[in-house]
Scaffold this motif. Sequence first.
Motif, PDB file in Angstrom:
ATOM      1  N   TRP A 195      -3.333   9.403  82.791  1.00  0.00           N
ATOM      2  CA  TRP A 195      -2.435   9.052  83.896  1.00  0.00           C
ATOM      3  C   TRP A 195      -1.009   9.159  83.367  1.00  0.00           C
ATOM      4  O   TRP A 195      -0.675   8.534  82.360  1.00  0.00           O
ATOM      5  CB  TRP A 195      -2.704   7.638  84.402  1.00  0.00           C
ATOM      6  N   ALA A 196      -0.197   9.956  84.036  1.00  0.00           N
ATOM      7  CA  ALA A 196       1.158  10.216  83.564  1.00  0.00           C
ATOM      8  C   ALA A 196       2.154  10.056  84.700  1.00  0.00           C
ATOM      9  O   ALA A 196       1.801  10.081  85.874  1.00  0.00           O
ATOM     10  CB  ALA A 196       1.248  11.624  82.975  1.00  0.00           C
ATOM     11  N   LEU A 197       3.428   9.910  84.319  1.00  0.00           N
ATOM     12  CA  LEU A 197       4.492   9.711  85.286  1.00  0.00           C
ATOM     13  C   LEU A 197       5.224  11.031  85.536  1.00  0.00           C
ATOM     14  O   LEU A 197       5.572  11.753  84.592  1.00  0.00           O
ATOM     15  CB  LEU A 197       5.483   8.678  84.763  1.00  0.00           C
ATOM     16  N   PHE A 198       5.452  11.327  86.827  1.00  0.00           N
ATOM     17  CA  PHE A 198       6.150  12.537  87.241  1.00  0.00           C
ATOM     18  C   PHE A 198       7.197  12.183  88.295  1.00  0.00           C
ATOM     19  O   PHE A 198       7.145  11.119  88.908  1.00  0.00           O
ATOM     20  CB  PHE A 198       5.177  13.559  87.851  1.00  0.00           C
ATOM     21  N   MET A 199       8.142  13.102  88.489  1.00  0.00           N
ATOM     22  CA  MET A 199       9.061  13.043  89.618  1.00  0.00           C
ATOM     23  C   MET A 199       8.912  14.341  90.406  1.00  0.00           C
ATOM     24  O   MET A 199       8.405  15.344  89.871  1.00  0.00           O
ATOM     25  CB  MET A 199      10.509  12.894  89.136  1.00  0.00           C
ATOM     26  N   PRO A 200       9.343  14.348  91.665  1.00  0.00           N
ATOM     27  CA  PRO A 200       9.291  15.599  92.419  1.00  0.00           C
ATOM     28  C   PRO A 200      10.155  16.659  91.743  1.00  0.00           C
ATOM     29  O   PRO A 200      11.196  16.345  91.144  1.00  0.00           O
ATOM     30  CB  PRO A 200       9.870  15.222  93.789  1.00  0.00           C
ATOM     31  N   SER A 201       9.725  17.894  91.810  1.00  0.00           N
ATOM     32  CA  SER A 201      10.514  18.984  91.249  1.00  0.00           C
ATOM     33  C   SER A 201      11.910  18.992  91.862  1.00  0.00           C
ATOM     34  O   SER A 201      12.071  18.811  93.069  1.00  0.00           O
ATOM     35  CB  SER A 201       9.813  20.319  91.546  1.00  0.00           C
ATOM     36  N   GLY A 202      12.923  19.154  91.025  1.00  0.00           N
ATOM     37  CA  GLY A 202      14.300  19.105  91.496  1.00  0.00           C
ATOM     38  C   GLY A 202      14.983  17.792  91.203  1.00  0.00           C
ATOM     39  O   GLY A 202      16.192  17.650  91.432  1.00  0.00           O
ATOM     40  N   ALA A 203      14.244  16.822  90.683  1.00  0.00           N
ATOM     41  CA  ALA A 203      14.858  15.538  90.308  1.00  0.00           C
ATOM     42  C   ALA A 203      15.873  15.768  89.186  1.00  0.00           C
ATOM     43  O   ALA A 203      15.692  16.641  88.338  1.00  0.00           O
ATOM     44  CB  ALA A 203      13.783  14.558  89.856  1.00  0.00           C
ATOM     45  N   PRO A 204      16.964  15.014  89.150  1.00  0.00           N
ATOM     46  CA  PRO A 204      18.019  15.235  88.149  1.00  0.00           C
ATOM     47  C   PRO A 204      17.530  15.025  86.717  1.00  0.00           C
ATOM     48  O   PRO A 204      16.725  14.134  86.447  1.00  0.00           O
ATOM     49  CB  PRO A 204      19.072  14.181  88.519  1.00  0.00           C
ATOM     50  N   ASP A 205      18.049  15.851  85.821  1.00  0.00           N
ATOM     51  CA  ASP A 205      17.696  15.716  84.401  1.00  0.00           C
ATOM     52  C   ASP A 205      17.975  14.307  83.886  1.00  0.00           C
ATOM     53  O   ASP A 205      17.177  13.738  83.126  1.00  0.00           O
ATOM     54  CB  ASP A 205      18.482  16.722  83.560  1.00  0.00           C
TER      55      ASP A 205
END
Length: 268
Positions: free
Chosen positions: A197-207
């Motif tokens: 189980w890992a943490l992600f953000m939507p593509s395009g989230a700020p660096d």
Amino acid sequence: RLGQPFVVENRASANMVTGADACAKSPKDGHAMCALSSLSLAYNPLTISSLPYDAEKDFRPVINMFFLLEGLIAKAALPVNSVREVQALALARPGELNFGTLGPGSTTDISRQWLEEKWGAKITGIHYKGGSAVVQALAGGEIDFSRIGAYNALTLIRSGRVKRLALGGDKRSHLFPDVPTFEEAGLAGIPPSRPFWALFMPSGAPDAAVRRISTEFVLLFQEKSFQDFLDTQVVVTGTGTPEDLAALVRREREIAAQIVKKYNVPKQ
């Protein structure tokens, strides 16, 4: 650490599609993040033809949180106390034993197929919308056994309402020292190898947001109190960098492709 609350939304569904899709369509401002599994990212693209999200393009890796220790767990009334006894029962009663899964093509259903092949037995798959539903079905006697994250069943295991027959991991869990590992129980190689189980953000989230959240989670996982908490959840800590997580996902996709091909899992 961040000076603001987290609002948690649980989006259960068979094969964990709903939560991943909601994440992919969330705002890309760095305030939306999601916990996704190896099933969402590696297996679903290979087994679901109308997947509403793009597993390779819609998410930014942030940090791997932990690997699950999954268990082969049976209902309390099943007249077995070991994996070998389940195997004998499955062979004696072809097609009568049923196995809880997260849906056709899910890693749990692939595990069922693997057991059928290894044992030369027929086992019926019964599909549910999430791990908690599978565990409740076990507790209620609706299904005979399943392979599921042991943390889902901790309370029921301790109360004796379900039976633990084997656990994943390289060594026995100190929480259940009497329970053999998959390898000890004759289940070495049961797929998937190390569900995460890992943490992600939507593509395009700020660096900057990705790096900040990744750094804060690393610090959180280093805190003794949080380590002690994780130790009670039957998981193995992951962490690392966003790049480490991206590499992990790539490896898992390669493994998933091999497994799906081997068991001829059709797209639904």
